[in-house]
Design an enzyme around this catalytic site. Structure first.
Site, PDB file in Angstrom:
ATOM      1  N   HIS A  62      23.964  -4.017 -24.192  1.00 23.47           N
ATOM      2  CA  HIS A  62      23.664  -3.031 -23.147  1.00 23.47           C
ATOM      3  C   HIS A  62      24.038  -1.630 -23.625  1.00 23.47           C
ATOM      4  O   HIS A  62      25.163  -1.163 -23.438  1.00 23.47           O
ATOM      5  CB  HIS A  62      24.422  -3.372 -21.865  1.00 23.47           C
ATOM      6  N   LEU A  65      20.379   4.392 -25.949  1.00 22.69           N
ATOM      7  CA  LEU A  65      20.291   5.199 -27.170  1.00 22.69           C
ATOM      8  C   LEU A  65      19.599   6.541 -26.943  1.00 22.69           C
ATOM      9  O   LEU A  65      19.605   7.400 -27.826  1.00 22.69           O
ATOM     10  CB  LEU A  65      19.585   4.410 -28.280  1.00 22.69           C
ATOM     11  N   ARG A  66      19.000   6.723 -25.757  1.00 22.39           N
ATOM     12  CA  ARG A  66      18.447   8.021 -25.321  1.00 22.39           C
ATOM     13  C   ARG A  66      17.210   8.493 -26.070  1.00 22.39           C
ATOM     14  O   ARG A  66      16.603   9.475 -25.670  1.00 22.39           O
ATOM     15  CB  ARG A  66      19.507   9.132 -25.404  1.00 22.39           C
ATOM     16  N   ASP A 153      17.038  -1.260 -15.741  1.00 24.13           N
ATOM     17  CA  ASP A 153      18.420  -0.796 -15.647  1.00 24.13           C
ATOM     18  C   ASP A 153      18.465   0.685 -15.289  1.00 24.13           C
ATOM     19  O   ASP A 153      17.736   1.498 -15.844  1.00 24.13           O
ATOM     20  CB  ASP A 153      19.144  -1.005 -16.975  1.00 24.13           C
ATOM     21  N   HIS A 233      26.628  -5.491 -16.341  1.00 27.78           N
ATOM     22  CA  HIS A 233      27.846  -4.769 -15.925  1.00 27.78           C
ATOM     23  C   HIS A 233      28.437  -5.191 -14.565  1.00 27.78           C
ATOM     24  O   HIS A 233      28.526  -4.392 -13.643  1.00 27.78           O
ATOM     25  CB  HIS A 233      27.652  -3.257 -15.965  1.00 27.78           C
ATOM     26  N   ASP A 306      27.514  -0.825 -21.987  1.00 30.77           N
ATOM     27  CA  ASP A 306      26.785   0.135 -21.148  1.00 30.77           C
ATOM     28  C   ASP A 306      26.975   1.554 -21.708  1.00 30.77           C
ATOM     29  O   ASP A 306      27.082   2.526 -20.976  1.00 30.77           O
ATOM     30  CB  ASP A 306      27.232   0.072 -19.680  1.00 30.77           C
TER      31      ASP A 306
END
Ligand code: ZN
Lengths: 425, 305
Positions: A62, A65-66, A153, A233, A306
């Site tokens: 999880h 990486l943008r 997510d 999470h 996360d």
């Protein structure tokens, strides 16, 4: 090309899938683990790992990486450097990029950009088109391009019929569905856990029911559809109780928590610390203890970070306006090791939580050290003491509540596909 | 209020009492803060609090400037810290900040050097209101210790409630809160308050009854069905007040929804000290400005009040 042999000598090999825990030498060649031979060839590279732990490469399922879209927060290159430094050989990246990874084209783009990076990258595809929660994304196409799971997510699926169809359709493509379980009507405008601290700070709270209600919905739909559902999470006791019962009934549900949920409570928000703002929020001490117990008893299958890098633009603002999330790749292993040092879990169990189960949940290679397996290996010095410094993060994100924390234990050698991606021996 | 000690509180009140006398003069001005610059940085409209601080500053001969800033700073691309740094570059002595976000004054204090006074942040605190409430009670009762103070209404969304509960209990009062459950925040007992199931239980034998302003809903969050039903079940009227002590004080931080939180005869009745609260507000704010500017006990009062 002459293939180089690497021998990892004298380390304590912790390989729960092969019921191994002892001093064994591991041979690597051509990016794979190979059976030891009588004589090592000339030019063999040897590492003396006396006192170190040798384990299958850690896998973080999880991570944000943008890239594409928010490269000022993180790129695939910087994110995988942070992964390697944290002992990870593989990460699964969430689809909330810009554009959203809801198509084979974006999935392929991510994999292309990840090709020469320092960790394997497994793209997770969007559950719905543009993660809008309206139409299904093209699971078959994304899977063919390399997607390993599906999720919206960060954009919780409110429409239960869509979630049902997503689960059904996902079974046809043998993909797990990852749920960010959040009932938005209960969490809306909230910015931290609801409880004494939120009342004292005058911040609007998010009750644990906002999570557990949706955890129950996913369990019910998993039972209805037979899909494999993974709860992301998990932060609270109420969710754990539901997952525990569902597992007993044989529902195909797995679950992860993040290190901050077993390391911190909502007290960390004190002083309006935006580095303690995440979603789901840090919970109470009762919840924290329940998470620790669930890591030990198997209710929780995996630890995932996360990892959510943000810049100061998103964090040096009013608490209400601050973005959710913290970076985690470079602190996850030290925090996981703290559970071993505390005597809560064995080293083997930690390897299960951070390598074996993640591989199994996503259906990807790794999680064991048998001859023929990819040479993805993490070497840990369990007793190395250090002070973690956010300023020295490989990640572009400095948003961590663990800046300045004293840790015991860290990754000292990370090998991915037979290549050393990080060393601090 | 959370950071103030009992001594700090007493110190502010003592100073406020001496300043109150100035407001009673025909020339209501002293030169104490002549040449000082005070900025009212209000991200949320609040005529009452802003005016009170402004009058306080002017009575002490300070130069005041009002800046009505937009809360949606994000939309214009300027952050709170940017805004404050720009103001700081003009060398104000004190920045008085009101903001809809809890913790905004703390954020500011971490990034700029000017003294900051919190004029209300989100649902967190409203320290000057808490202090003026204490001052008003002390004008009528010798001591807060041993008093029973009932706070009725929207505790959950009120910064006044937090500052009052913390301040009153620090000085030894018993604080009972009551209202519909939608208005009672999680674990409010941890602040030191006792939660009563009915208004009558809270008011019973009370020395002070504080009613808080309510709103029917906030941010699409339905809290009560109607103001009508609220006034019937939770409004303070003369009948309910008969269960309090005969010399009970009725207070309200304002602005009042007449006929909702307080019936008009109670709001204007002999027990009401609501206008005294307003008067003391100016005095308390004069005291805060004076102490923050380094009045006799400056060191301790400086900074984030
Ligand atoms: Zn999430």
């Amino acid at each position: 090309m002459i293939s180089e042999v690497i021998i990892l000598q004298n380390g304590r090999v912790i390989d729960p899938m092969n019921q191994t825990d002892g001093i064994v030498d591991i041979w690597l060649e051509d990016g794979r683990i190979v059976a030891p031979r009588a004589v090592a060839p000339a030019g063999t590279c040897r590492y003396d790992l006396t006192g170190k732990w040798v384990m299958p490469g850690l896998i973080d399922i999880h991570v944000h990486l943008r890239e594409p879209g928010q490269e000022y927060k993180e790129t695939i290159a910087t994110g995988t450097m942070a992964a390697a430094a944290g002992g990870f050989t593989a990460v699964a990246c969430m689809p909330n990029t810009r554009p959203v990874n809801d198509s084979a084209a974006v999935t392929r783009l991510i994999l292309d950009m990840a090709a020469n990076c320092t960790a394997r990258v497994y793209p997770v595809g969007a559950l719905s088109r543009d993660s809008r929660g309206e139409q299904l994304a093209e699971y078959g196409e994304m899977k063919a391009a390399g997607a390993v799971a599906l999720t919206d997510d960060g954009m919780p699926v409110t429409d239960s019929q869509l979630m049902r169809r997503a689960m059904e359709y996902a079974t046809s493509h043998w993909l797990p569905v990852i749920s960010h379980a959040e009932e938005l009507s209960l969490s809306r405008n909230g910015c931290m856990n609801e409880g004494p601290v939120s009342t004292r700070l005058g911040l609007r709270g998010i009750p644990t029911a906002a999570e557990s209600i949706m955890v129950y919905r996913e369990i019910a739909l998993a039972e209805l559809t037979g899909a494999r559902v993974h709860i992301a999470h998990v932060s609270c006791e109420a969710s754990l109780a539901l997952i525990r019962l569902a597992k007993k009934r044989g529902v195909k549900v797995t679950a992860e928590t993040a290190p901050h949920y077993f390391a911190l409570t909502d007290e960390a928000v004190d002083g309006y610390n935006t580095h303690a703002k995440m979603n789901p929020p840090l919970r109470s001490e009762v919840d924290r203890m329940a998470i620790r117990e669930a890591l030990a008893d198997g209710t929780l299958d995996a630890i995932a970070t996360d990892h959510a890098p943000h810049s100061v633009l998103e964090k040096e603002v009013e608490f209400n306006y601050a973005a959710n999330g913290i970076v985690g790749l470079e602190t996850s292993l030290p925090l996981g090791l703290s559970l071993v040092h505390d005597g809560l879990i064995t080293a083997g169990r930690m390897v299960e939580l951070m390598s074996c189960a993640p591989a199994r949940i996503l259906g990807v290679p790794g999680g064991r050290l048998a001859a023929g397996d990819p040479a993805d290996i993490t070497v840990v010095d369990p007793d190395r003491r250090f002070v973690f410094s956010a300023a020295e993060c490989r990640s572009k994100g400095r948003n961590t509540p663990f800046d300045g924390r004293q840790f015991r234990g860290k990754a000292v050698l990370t090998i991915m596909n037979g290549r050393v991606t990080f060393t601090d021996l | 209020m959370e950071q103030l000690s009992v001594q700090d509180i007493q110190h502010v009140i003592a100073a406020a009492r001496s300043f109150r006398e100035i407001s009673a003069r025909s020339i209501k001005k002293v030169p104490t803060l002549r040449g000082k610059t005070i900025v009212n940085l209000f991200f949320e409209p609040s005529t009452r609090t802003r005016t009170s601080f402004e009058i306080a500053a002017k009575r002490m001969s300070a130069d005041t400037f009002n800046i009505a800033a937009s809360t949606s700073s994000a939309t214009k691309g300027e952050t709170l810290i940017d805004t404050a740094r720009n103001i700081e570059a003009m060398n104000p002595d004190i920045i008085i900040i009101r903001h809809s976000c809890s913790g905004a004054p703390q954020l500011l204090a971490r990034h700029i050097g000017s003294s900051i006074i919190n004029a209300g942040d989100g649902a967190h605190e409203h320290p000057s209101q808490g202090l003026l409430d204490i001052m008003t009670i002390l004008d009528h009762k010798k001591d807060l210790a041993g008093l029973k103070i009932a706070i009725i209404g929207d505790i959950a969304h009120s910064r006044v409630a937090v500052s009052d509960i913390l301040g009153f209990t620090k000085l030894g009062a018993t604080v009972c809160v009551a209202g519909p459950a939608t208005f009672i925040p999680a674990a409010v007992e941890n602040l030191g308050a006792r939660v009563c199931r009915t208004v009558d239980e809270a008011i019973d034998d009370a020395d002070v009854v504080m009613a808080l302003r309510i709103q029917k809903e906030r941010q699409n969050d339905p809290l009560i069905p109607s103001l009508r039903e609220y006034s019937i079940h939770y409004g303070i009227n003369r009948r309910r007040l008969t269960h309090a002590k005969p010399d009970v004080l009725v207070m309200h931080p304002g602005p009042i929804n007449r006929g909702v939180e307080l019936s008009p005869d109670v709001a204007d009745g002999p027990s009401s000290v609501i206008l005294e609260q307003v008067k003391n507000g100016v005095a308390v704010r004069m005291a805060l400005l004076y102490l923050v500017m380094g009045g006799e006990k400056g060191g301790e009062a400086q900074g984030d009040i």
